[in-house]
Scaffold this active site. Structure first.
Site, PDB file in Angstrom:
ATOM      1  N   ASP A  46       0.848  -1.189   0.000  1.00 14.16           N
ATOM      2  CA  ASP A  46       0.000   0.000   0.000  1.00 14.16           C
ATOM      3  C   ASP A  46       0.882   1.237   0.000  1.00 14.16           C
ATOM      4  OD1 ASP A  46      -2.511   1.285   0.041  1.00 14.16           O
ATOM      5  OD2 ASP A  46      -2.315   1.679   2.178  1.00 14.16           O
ATOM      6  N   TYR A  52       1.255   5.732  -0.451  1.00 15.80           N
ATOM      7  CA  TYR A  52       0.848   6.957   0.241  1.00 15.80           C
ATOM      8  C   TYR A  52       1.050   8.102  -0.741  1.00 15.80           C
ATOM      9  CZ  TYR A  52       0.805  10.041   4.464  1.00 15.80           C
ATOM     10  OH  TYR A  52       0.517  10.978   5.440  1.00 15.80           O
ATOM     11  N   HIS A  93      -3.895  14.093   0.614  1.00 19.84           N
ATOM     12  CA  HIS A  93      -4.067  13.241   1.793  1.00 19.84           C
ATOM     13  C   HIS A  93      -2.868  13.360   2.731  1.00 19.84           C
ATOM     14  CE1 HIS A  93      -5.032   9.809   4.303  1.00 19.84           C
ATOM     15  NE2 HIS A  93      -3.886   9.237   3.989  1.00 19.84           N
ATOM     16  N   ARG A 111       0.775  16.700  12.970  1.00 23.03           N
ATOM     17  CA  ARG A 111       1.977  17.488  13.253  1.00 23.03           C
ATOM     18  C   ARG A 111       1.704  18.973  13.055  1.00 23.03           C
ATOM     19  NH1 ARG A 111       3.586  13.497   9.824  1.00 23.03           N
ATOM     20  NH2 ARG A 111       3.860  14.999   8.117  1.00 23.03           N
ATOM     21  N   GLU A 148     -10.368   3.895   3.901  1.00 25.99           N
ATOM     22  CA  GLU A 148      -9.405   4.516   2.999  1.00 25.99           C
ATOM     23  C   GLU A 148      -9.813   4.169   1.579  1.00 25.99           C
ATOM     24  OE1 GLU A 148      -5.334   3.705   3.897  1.00 25.99           O
ATOM     25  OE2 GLU A 148      -5.371   4.896   5.737  1.00 25.99           O
ATOM     26  N   GLU A 163      -9.266   3.790  -2.116  1.00 26.57           N
ATOM     27  CA  GLU A 163      -8.051   3.606  -2.902  1.00 26.57           C
ATOM     28  C   GLU A 163      -8.339   2.899  -4.228  1.00 26.57           C
ATOM     29  OE1 GLU A 163      -4.685   2.112  -0.804  1.00 26.57           O
ATOM     30  OE2 GLU A 163      -5.420   2.765   1.167  1.00 26.57           O
ATOM     31  N   ASP A 214      -8.772   0.076   2.283  1.00 28.73           N
ATOM     32  CA  ASP A 214      -7.763  -0.408   3.228  1.00 28.73           C
ATOM     33  C   ASP A 214      -8.158   0.085   4.627  1.00 28.73           C
ATOM     34  OD1 ASP A 214      -5.432  -1.815   3.851  1.00 28.73           O
ATOM     35  OD2 ASP A 214      -4.231   0.002   3.846  1.00 28.73           O
ATOM     36  N   ARG A 259      -7.286   3.739  13.482  1.00 30.61           N
ATOM     37  CA  ARG A 259      -6.388   4.866  13.653  1.00 30.61           C
ATOM     38  C   ARG A 259      -5.760   4.921  15.049  1.00 30.61           C
ATOM     39  NH1 ARG A 259      -5.206   6.291   8.508  1.00 30.61           N
ATOM     40  NH2 ARG A 259      -7.075   6.821   7.315  1.00 30.61           N
ATOM     41  N   GLN A 302      -3.092   2.252  15.152  1.00 30.38           N
ATOM     42  CA  GLN A 302      -2.014   2.695  14.258  1.00 30.38           C
ATOM     43  C   GLN A 302      -1.169   3.787  14.912  1.00 30.38           C
ATOM     44  OE1 GLN A 302      -3.496   4.313  10.590  1.00 30.38           O
ATOM     45  NE2 GLN A 302      -1.476   4.716   9.747  1.00 30.38           N
ATOM     46  N   LYS A 308      -3.675  -1.942  10.431  1.00 31.52           N
ATOM     47  CA  LYS A 308      -4.024  -2.109   9.023  1.00 31.52           C
ATOM     48  C   LYS A 308      -4.280  -3.557   8.631  1.00 31.52           C
ATOM     49  CE  LYS A 308      -3.090   2.084   7.220  1.00 31.52           C
ATOM     50  NZ  LYS A 308      -3.974   2.847   6.332  1.00 31.52           N
ATOM     51  N   THR A 347      -8.304  -5.835   4.334  1.00 30.17           N
ATOM     52  CA  THR A 347      -8.288  -4.954   3.169  1.00 30.17           C
ATOM     53  C   THR A 347      -9.314  -5.501   2.190  1.00 30.17           C
ATOM     54  OG1 THR A 347      -5.941  -4.399   3.452  1.00 30.17           O
ATOM     55  CG2 THR A 347      -6.909  -4.032   1.273  1.00 30.17           C
ATOM     56  N   THR A 382      -4.674   6.291   0.164  1.00 30.34           N
ATOM     57  CA  THR A 382      -5.925   7.053   0.205  1.00 30.34           C
ATOM     58  C   THR A 382      -5.945   8.127  -0.868  1.00 30.34           C
ATOM     59  OG1 THR A 382      -6.073   6.686   2.579  1.00 30.34           O
ATOM     60  CG2 THR A 382      -7.423   8.440   1.675  1.00 30.34           C
ATOM     61  N   GLU A 423      -9.719  12.524   7.700  1.00 30.59           N
ATOM     62  CA  GLU A 423      -9.690  13.850   7.092  1.00 30.59           C
ATOM     63  C   GLU A 423     -11.048  14.522   7.136  1.00 30.59           C
ATOM     64  OE1 GLU A 423      -7.150  13.680   3.257  1.00 30.59           O
ATOM     65  OE2 GLU A 423      -7.817  11.633   3.682  1.00 30.59           O
TER      66      GLU A 423
END
Length: 377
Positions: A89, A91, A96, A105, A160, A162, A192, A196, A199, A212, A216, A304, A318
């Protein structure tokens, strides 16, 4: 020519065989072609035959589709269409990645220093890739409560949206960006699912694991790359030069796909795949550049898919901005993350010839309560 998505189906009293979706019917490809490769119960052997065989079948499909070997879709059971050899998978959506960076962050640059230089990814668990319709059992694991870890069901279960790419022809080592279509048969839709809270506690420093690997989901239909010729576009402009092995200039392997995410029947997002920063040829090139092999049935997913608008975000993380901005559904209920009983459906369309629209099918899952028969570690 239509999309002719490939899958595997069965009917009462008959075994699994290859089917091709034609409107609201399934063409029995084993019966129509007489080729035993389509009676194996999996796309594996056909995928391994490569582009010449794929093209030959595609050339015959309009004639076969007009014949007698069609079964109403409502009368068949659909199965996982291929054996998942490995699962990776990525990113690859800038929108995203920037959203996630701002959520986790705040006050720091949203992208990590490496993000514009390589397609970031992780190796997932092939054994828990399942066909659309498989229940999503809420996973248990460690999550952080205050300053200490506790064990229990995930409280922040997420989706997610995808797009997945299915490898047909194996490769013993690096696959150049220009050889992408020599190895990849087609695309499917992927959810997927992500826990959270699990994770967030476990992923530093090695990345996704139990948050994760519980499930899936993939759509039952694989749309051949050849059907997406009119959906090919240039990827968005990139401000950072990449190393030569990732240079896909002129290949036009961006794809103008529009995804649609429904929660309990309500549309909550329409992510645009054409906005993806990293393309599938770049992903495959990076996946293999160290000498890693690819096998028939390898699945690699885009990560995603999110766009610049709030209604284009491909995850609840999100859409609810980390749980701080609950999403209000048309029926008046709100969500930050998924609740037991929720059903998520991801579908997609692509432009076809002469203004037509191609459907890529859908991937669906319903959340079930965590199992209580497992002893707490």
């Amino acid at each position: 020519m239509t999309a002719f998505p490939h899958g595997v189906f069965s009917t009462p009293g008959a075994g699994r065989r290859t089917g091709v979706l034609v409107g609201d019917e399934v063409l029995d490809l084993a019966a129509a072609s007489g080729d035993p490769v389509h009676a194996t119960g999996s796309l594996d052997a056909f995928l391994a035959q490569g582009p010449a065989a794929w093209a030959a079948v595609r050339e015959q499909l309009p004639r076969w589709a007009d014949g007698p070997h069609r079964v109403p879709l409502a009368e068949v059971e659909l199965h996982l269409p291929f054996t998942v050899a490995d699962y990776v998978d990525f990113y690859s959506s800038r929108h995203h990645a920037e959203n996630v960076g701002r959520i986790f962050r705040p006050g720091s640059p949203p992208l990590t220093p490496n993000w514009e230089h390589l397609p970031i990814g992780y190796h997932g668990r092939a054994g828990t890739v399942a066909v659309s319709g498989t229940d999503v059992v809420r996973p248990c694991g460690q999550r952080l409560d205050g300053d200490r870890p506790t064990f229990g069901p995930s409280r922040r279960l997420d989706v997610e949206a995808e797009v997945g790419f299915v490898v047909g022809v194996p490769a013993p080592g690096p696959v150049p960006v220009g050889a992408f279509a020599d190895h990849v048969f087609g695309v499917c839709l992927v959810n997927d699912w992500s826990a959270r809270d699990l994770q967030a506690w476990e992923y530093v420093p090695l990345g996704p694991f139990l948050g994760k690997s519980f499930l899936t989901s993939v759509s039952p239909w694989v749309v051949p790359l050849a059907a997406l010729e009119h959906a090919r576009v240039d990827p968005p402009p990139r401000g950072t030069a990449v190393l030569p092995y990732l240079d896909d200039a002129g290949l036009r392997w961006g794809l103008e796909l529009t995804l649609e995410v429904r929660l309990n029947g309500h549309v909550v997002s329409r992510p645009p795949f054409a906005a993806m920063h990293w393309t599938a040829p770049q992903q495959l090139a990076h996946l293999t550049v160290n000498g890693a092999t690819v096998r028939t049935g390898d699945l690699f997913a885009s990560g995603t898919v999110s766009g610049p608008g709030r209604d284009q975000r491909g995850s609840l993380l999100e859409l609810s901005w980390g749980g701080t901005e609950p999403l209000t559904l048309p029926d008046g209920t709100t969500r930050t993350f998924l609740e037991d009983g929720d059903t998520v459906t991801i579908s997609a369309t692509a432009p076809g010839a002469d203004g037509t629209v191609i459907g890529l099918g859908a991937v669906t899952g319903t959340v079930r309560p965590a199992r209580t028969d497992w002893s707490t570690p």
